[in-house]
Design a protein around this motif. Structure first.
Motif, PDB file in Angstrom:
ATOM      1  N   LYS A 112       3.734   3.194   0.115  1.00 15.40           N
ATOM      2  CA  LYS A 112       4.019   1.766   0.289  1.00 15.40           C
ATOM      3  C   LYS A 112       3.758   1.314   1.733  1.00 15.40           C
ATOM      4  CE  LYS A 112       7.691  -1.627  -0.284  1.00 15.40           C
ATOM      5  NZ  LYS A 112       9.099  -1.839  -0.617  1.00 15.40           N
ATOM      6  N   ALA A 113       4.085   2.161   2.708  1.00 16.91           N
ATOM      7  CA  ALA A 113       3.915   1.800   4.123  1.00 16.91           C
ATOM      8  C   ALA A 113       2.443   1.744   4.536  1.00 16.91           C
ATOM      9  CB  ALA A 113       4.659   2.804   5.007  1.00 16.91           C
ATOM     10  N   LEU A 114       1.588   2.563   3.935  1.00 17.40           N
ATOM     11  CA  LEU A 114       0.214   2.673   4.438  1.00 17.40           C
ATOM     12  C   LEU A 114      -0.859   2.073   3.537  1.00 17.40           C
ATOM     13  CD1 LEU A 114       0.270   6.265   5.964  1.00 17.40           C
ATOM     14  CD2 LEU A 114       0.657   4.069   7.101  1.00 17.40           C
ATOM     15  N   ALA A 115      -0.712   2.152   2.220  1.00 13.22           N
ATOM     16  CA  ALA A 115      -1.743   1.620   1.319  1.00 13.22           C
ATOM     17  C   ALA A 115      -1.806   0.102   1.444  1.00 13.22           C
ATOM     18  CB  ALA A 115      -1.448   2.028  -0.122  1.00 13.22           C
ATOM     19  N   GLY A 116      -2.967  -0.407   1.786  1.00 11.70           N
ATOM     20  CA  GLY A 116      -3.144  -1.844   1.951  1.00 11.70           C
ATOM     21  C   GLY A 116      -2.804  -2.358   3.333  1.00 11.70           C
ATOM     22  N   TRP A 117      -2.350  -1.496   4.232  1.00 11.34           N
ATOM     23  CA  TRP A 117      -2.012  -1.889   5.605  1.00 11.34           C
ATOM     24  C   TRP A 117      -3.240  -1.751   6.494  1.00 11.34           C
ATOM     25  CZ3 TRP A 117      -1.190   1.982   9.682  1.00 11.34           C
ATOM     26  CH2 TRP A 117      -0.783   1.415  10.900  1.00 11.34           C
ATOM     27  N   ALA A 118      -3.491  -2.758   7.314  1.00 14.02           N
ATOM     28  CA  ALA A 118      -4.600  -2.727   8.275  1.00 14.02           C
ATOM     29  C   ALA A 118      -4.019  -2.505   9.672  1.00 14.02           C
ATOM     30  CB  ALA A 118      -5.388  -4.024   8.231  1.00 14.02           C
ATOM     31  N   PRO A 119      -4.215  -1.311  10.243  1.00 12.95           N
ATOM     32  CA  PRO A 119      -3.695  -1.052  11.591  1.00 12.95           C
ATOM     33  C   PRO A 119      -4.272  -2.035  12.609  1.00 12.95           C
ATOM     34  CG  PRO A 119      -4.474   0.979  10.574  1.00 12.95           C
ATOM     35  CD  PRO A 119      -4.907  -0.154   9.697  1.00 12.95           C
ATOM     36  N   GLU A 120      -3.517  -2.293  13.650  1.00 17.75           N
ATOM     37  CA  GLU A 120      -3.984  -3.183  14.720  1.00 17.75           C
ATOM     38  C   GLU A 120      -5.319  -2.676  15.244  1.00 17.75           C
ATOM     39  OE1 GLU A 120      -2.600  -4.556  19.179  1.00 17.75           O
ATOM     40  OE2 GLU A 120      -1.111  -3.798  17.794  1.00 17.75           O
ATOM     41  N   GLY A 121      -6.249  -3.598  15.398  1.00 15.01           N
ATOM     42  CA  GLY A 121      -7.580  -3.235  15.879  1.00 15.01           C
ATOM     43  C   GLY A 121      -8.567  -2.965  14.759  1.00 15.01           C
ATOM     44  N   THR A 122      -8.110  -3.120  13.509  1.00  8.45           N
ATOM     45  CA  THR A 122      -9.011  -2.945  12.369  1.00  8.45           C
ATOM     46  C   THR A 122      -9.055  -4.237  11.567  1.00  8.45           C
ATOM     47  OG1 THR A 122      -7.317  -2.150  10.825  1.00  8.45           O
ATOM     48  CG2 THR A 122      -8.375  -0.500  12.230  1.00  8.45           C
ATOM     49  N   VAL A 123     -10.029  -4.330  10.698  1.00 11.11           N
ATOM     50  CA  VAL A 123     -10.188  -5.528   9.887  1.00 11.11           C
ATOM     51  C   VAL A 123      -9.848  -5.256   8.428  1.00 11.11           C
ATOM     52  CG1 VAL A 123     -11.846  -7.285   9.105  1.00 11.11           C
ATOM     53  CG2 VAL A 123     -11.970  -6.382  11.430  1.00 11.11           C
ATOM     54  N   ARG A 124     -10.180  -4.078   7.963  1.00 13.18           N
ATOM     55  CA  ARG A 124      -9.964  -3.732   6.560  1.00 13.18           C
ATOM     56  C   ARG A 124      -8.775  -2.779   6.421  1.00 13.18           C
ATOM     57  NH1 ARG A 124     -15.827  -3.765   7.110  1.00 13.18           N
ATOM     58  NH2 ARG A 124     -15.564  -1.646   7.831  1.00 13.18           N
ATOM     59  N   PRO A 125      -8.068  -2.864   5.307  1.00 12.45           N
ATOM     60  CA  PRO A 125      -6.861  -2.045   5.121  1.00 12.45           C
ATOM     61  C   PRO A 125      -7.160  -0.597   4.719  1.00 12.45           C
ATOM     62  CG  PRO A 125      -7.206  -3.406   3.203  1.00 12.45           C
ATOM     63  CD  PRO A 125      -8.264  -3.809   4.210  1.00 12.45           C
ATOM     64  N   MET A 126      -6.160   0.239   4.909  1.00  9.65           N
ATOM     65  CA  MET A 126      -6.222   1.625   4.477  1.00  9.65           C
ATOM     66  C   MET A 126      -6.128   1.679   2.956  1.00  9.65           C
ATOM     67  SD  MET A 126      -3.791   3.537   7.270  1.00  9.65           S
ATOM     68  CE  MET A 126      -4.474   5.168   6.967  1.00  9.65           C
ATOM     69  N   LEU A 127      -6.833   2.635   2.368  1.00 11.60           N
ATOM     70  CA  LEU A 127      -6.850   2.809   0.922  1.00 11.60           C
ATOM     71  C   LEU A 127      -6.569   4.268   0.596  1.00 11.60           C
ATOM     72  CD1 LEU A 127     -10.205   0.916   0.313  1.00 11.60           C
ATOM     73  CD2 LEU A 127      -7.911   0.006  -0.042  1.00 11.60           C
ATOM     74  N   ARG A 128      -5.861   4.519  -0.500  1.00  9.24           N
ATOM     75  CA  ARG A 128      -5.629   5.895  -0.929  1.00  9.24           C
ATOM     76  C   ARG A 128      -6.957   6.550  -1.270  1.00  9.24           C
ATOM     77  NH1 ARG A 128      -0.972   7.995  -3.092  1.00  9.24           N
ATOM     78  NH2 ARG A 128      -2.203   9.892  -3.204  1.00  9.24           N
ATOM     79  N   ALA A 129      -7.044   7.847  -0.999  1.00 14.25           N
ATOM     80  CA  ALA A 129      -8.254   8.618  -1.250  1.00 14.25           C
ATOM     81  C   ALA A 129      -7.885   9.982  -1.814  1.00 14.25           C
ATOM     82  CB  ALA A 129      -9.045   8.781   0.043  1.00 14.25           C
ATOM     83  N   GLN A 130      -8.856  10.612  -2.436  1.00 16.76           N
ATOM     84  CA  GLN A 130      -8.657  11.982  -2.908  1.00 16.76           C
ATOM     85  C   GLN A 130      -8.508  12.888  -1.690  1.00 16.76           C
ATOM     86  OE1 GLN A 130      -8.517  12.744  -6.243  1.00 16.76           O
ATOM     87  NE2 GLN A 130      -7.782  14.725  -5.545  1.00 16.76           N
ATOM     88  N   GLY A 131      -7.525  13.747  -1.724  1.00 14.01           N
ATOM     89  CA  GLY A 131      -7.294  14.606  -0.571  1.00 14.01           C
ATOM     90  C   GLY A 131      -6.959  16.025  -0.975  1.00 14.01           C
ATOM     91  N   ARG A 132      -6.313  16.715  -0.070  1.00 13.30           N
ATOM     92  CA  ARG A 132      -5.959  18.114  -0.316  1.00 13.30           C
ATOM     93  C   ARG A 132      -4.836  18.221  -1.334  1.00 13.30           C
ATOM     94  NH1 ARG A 132      -4.148  20.387   5.301  1.00 13.30           N
ATOM     95  NH2 ARG A 132      -5.947  19.287   6.069  1.00 13.30           N
ATOM     96  N   LYS A 133      -4.659  19.421  -1.858  1.00 17.16           N
ATOM     97  CA  LYS A 133      -3.615  19.679  -2.846  1.00 17.16           C
ATOM     98  C   LYS A 133      -2.316  20.068  -2.158  1.00 17.16           C
ATOM     99  CE  LYS A 133      -6.797  21.138  -6.407  1.00 17.16           C
ATOM    100  NZ  LYS A 133      -7.194  22.159  -7.353  1.00 17.16           N
TER     101      LYS A 133
END
Length: 153
Positions: A112-133
């Motif tokens: 909830k804190a990170l998905a869809g959040w755009a950190p300062e200095g960025t234009v587009r938001p963070m998106l969930r991605a496939q990662g490690r297990k």
């Protein structure tokens, strides 16, 4: 146009992610609750007592195709991958499922804190991605959530 924050510090997003987690996730406000990768091995070996989050840069995904460039080729679209690795100690040796029960609400709050959040200095938001297990030792469960951060290089 290239991202200015990226030009000054290639890993600028790491500290912004750590700050966001401390501010947004209940139970992670203490400074040592959210850490960089430098302390991951030590924390797991020391058998952490409270949930701890580690923020790890996983590298870049660079769009090398024609649609991945802009400004006449002077700017390139890319995504940095960041993993938030939640470490939860097994509450008791007799009930190993307890760490999963403890991890679930933290994972939801991190997402909830990170998905869809755009950190300062960025234009587009963070998106969930496939990662490690997820990985488990006798005492600690490591639960990863990976995010892509779109940037211009």
């Amino acid at each position: 146009m290239s991202n200015q924050a990226l030009l000054l510090d290639y890993l600028f997003a790491g500290e912004l992610i750590r700050t966001r987690l401390r501010e947004q996730v209940p139970g992670l406000a203490a400074p040592d609750s959210v850490q960089g990768i430098e302390t991951l091995a030590q924390a797991v070996e020391k058998n952490i007592t409270a949930p701890t989050v580690f923020v790890l840069w996983e590298g870049d995904l660079i769009n090398t195709g024609e649609q991945g460039t802009a400004a006449g080729g002077r700017s390139q679209l890319m995504r940095q991958q960041w993993t938030v690795l939640l470490a939860v100690r097994n509450a008791t040796q007799g009930d190993r499922g307890a760490r999963n029960e403890a991890a679930g609400p933290y994972l939801s709050a991190i997402h909830k804190a990170l998905a869809g959040w755009a950190p300062e200095g960025t234009v587009r938001p963070m998106l969930r991605a496939q990662g490690r297990k997820a990985t488990y030792t006798a005492n600690v469960g490591l639960y990863p959530l990976t995010f892509d951060l779109p940037l211009n290089l």
